[in-house]
Design an enzyme around this catalytic site. Structure first.
Site, short mmCIF file in Angstrom:
data_model
loop_
_atom_site.label_atom_id
_atom_site.label_comp_id
_atom_site.label_asym_id
_atom_site.label_seq_id
_atom_site.Cartn_x
_atom_site.Cartn_y
_atom_site.Cartn_z
N HIS A 65 -24.08 32.27 -22.68
CA HIS A 65 -23.67 33.03 -21.49
C HIS A 65 -23.41 32.03 -20.37
O HIS A 65 -23.54 30.82 -20.58
CB HIS A 65 -24.73 34.07 -21.11
CG HIS A 65 -26.04 33.48 -20.64
ND1 HIS A 65 -26.83 32.69 -21.44
CD2 HIS A 65 -26.71 33.59 -19.46
CE1 HIS A 65 -27.91 32.34 -20.77
NE2 HIS A 65 -27.86 32.87 -19.57
N ASP A 69 -27.51 27.09 -15.73
CA ASP A 69 -28.46 26.19 -16.42
C ASP A 69 -28.05 25.95 -17.87
O ASP A 69 -28.48 24.98 -18.48
CB ASP A 69 -29.92 26.70 -16.33
CG ASP A 69 -30.11 28.14 -16.74
OD1 ASP A 69 -29.26 28.98 -16.40
OD2 ASP A 69 -31.12 28.44 -17.41
N HIS A 70 -27.18 26.81 -18.41
CA HIS A 70 -26.72 26.66 -19.80
C HIS A 70 -25.39 25.91 -19.90
O HIS A 70 -24.94 25.61 -21.00
CB HIS A 70 -26.59 28.03 -20.46
CG HIS A 70 -27.89 28.76 -20.54
ND1 HIS A 70 -28.57 28.97 -21.72
CD2 HIS A 70 -28.67 29.29 -19.56
CE1 HIS A 70 -29.70 29.62 -21.47
NE2 HIS A 70 -29.78 29.83 -20.17
ZN LIG Z 1 -31.24 30.63 -18.85
ZN LIG Z 2 -29.54 33.29 -18.21
#
Ligand SMILES: [Zn+2]
Ligand SMILES: [Zn+2]
Length: 319
Positions: A65, A69-70
């Site tokens: 997603h 942070d990803h």
């Molecule tokens: Zn996350």
């Molecule tokens: Zn998330």
């Protein structure tokens, strides 16, 4: 690693909190000579280099997603992986697979970094195709990657009403399987796709009881899975091994975070099977059984061994 084994290394087990012991969410999955990366949180490239894996050796990056942070590690993975020193080495386009939105994200990153790409082609004579990006976008559950017996199935999860799209992944290779929940609250699709998995890697969030009355804590908890709920997922899927990643330890200025022991105790309310609390550079080898290795311990004893061996073998020095 035996041929036929599936190997999973947690590169980052953290959250947006910028701390050195838990980098941003990212997991490396290896099968045969293929290497897939799931999410590219902060520091993913540092962990790859610690493992002696050239950043450019990743066959595909799969995104769960679009929380930052990803994804903040993507430009680093893309552009540092393009450099021709031992730690980079990619000459073919970077393949990125993700739910709807990945095309727009990558188009904007290409625009943002166009001067660097132009400069390095002209100055360092880097191959332009190494900076190219191949995007595959999907918008429903199904197979999103399949090559030489390695198959990845995406499944929708529930990260909250407005945090959409959000997906988890099931990876299969020669009767071995690992399921990665992605960011989600308790969700039946994880149970459905997690059924029979050798390894189930699940996100989790925990806060001390005195914090739970705070509205901002309630909002964060509503986007994630509690340890009690994750235990219920494990109890219903019965993996050979359950492991936590993306450890959301909530705290305030006056209330400290819960401990790993608290996390385990809460999980044990609903699940009594094999459990690991993930750490950066924890490696799972999935063969007849699932074994666990803590590579950061080995790296601390001989901090340069893995990366140095690679460097010597490649005979190149960083620029
Ligand atoms: Zn996350
Ligand atoms: Zn998330």
């Amino acid at each position: 690693m035996d041929t036929g084994d599936l190997r999973v290394t947690l590169l980052g087990t953290g959250t947006p909190i910028p701390v050195p012991d838990r980098f941003g969410p990212s997991a490396l999955v290896e099968a045969g000579d293929q290497k897939l990366l799931f999410d590219a949180g902060r520091g993913a490239t540092i962990r790859l280099n610690q493992l002696g894996v050239p950043i450019g050796r990743i066959d595909a990056l799969l995104l769960t997603h679009y929380h930052s942070d990803h994804t903040v590690g993507i430009p680093d993975l893309w552009l540092t992986g393009w450099l021709q020193s031992y730690f980079g080495t990619r000459r073919a386009p970077l393949r990125i697979i993700g739910p709807e939105g990945v095309r727009t994200l990558m188009a904007h990153l290409e625009q943002a970094y166009a001067p660097d790409v132009r400069i390095r082609i002209e100055d360092e004579k880097l191959a332009p195709e190494g900076a190219a990006i191949n995007v595959d976008e999907f918008n429903a559950d199904g197979v999103v990657y399949e090559k030489s017996g390695l198959k990845v199935i995406a499944f929708e999860v529930d990260h909250g009403a407005v945090i959409k799209p959000a997906y988890g992944y099931r990876v299969e290779y020669r009767n071995r399987s690992v399921v990665i929940s992605g960011d989600t609250r308790f969700n039946h699709n994880v149970i459905k796709y997690g059924a029979g998995a050798d390894l189930l890697i699940h996100e989790v969030a925990i806060a001390r009881p005195e914090l739970l009355s705070e509205p901002y804590i309630q909002r964060i908890m509503a986007h994630h899975t509690t340890a009690n709920e994750a235990g219920a997922v494990f109890a219903r899927t019965r993996p050979k091994l359950a492991a936590y990643t993306h450890l959301v330890f909530l705290a305030s200025e006056t209330v400290p975070p819960a401990s790993v022991d608290d996390l385990i105790a809460e999980t044990r309310q609903t699940y009594d099977g094999p459990l690991e609390v993930g750490e950066d550079l924890m490696r799972f080898t999935i063969g007849e059984s699932v074994s666990v290795h803590r590579l950061h311990v080995a790296l601390r004893k001989a901090p340069t061994s893995l990366a140095m061996r690679r460097r010597t073998a490649a005979g190149t020095q960083p620029k």
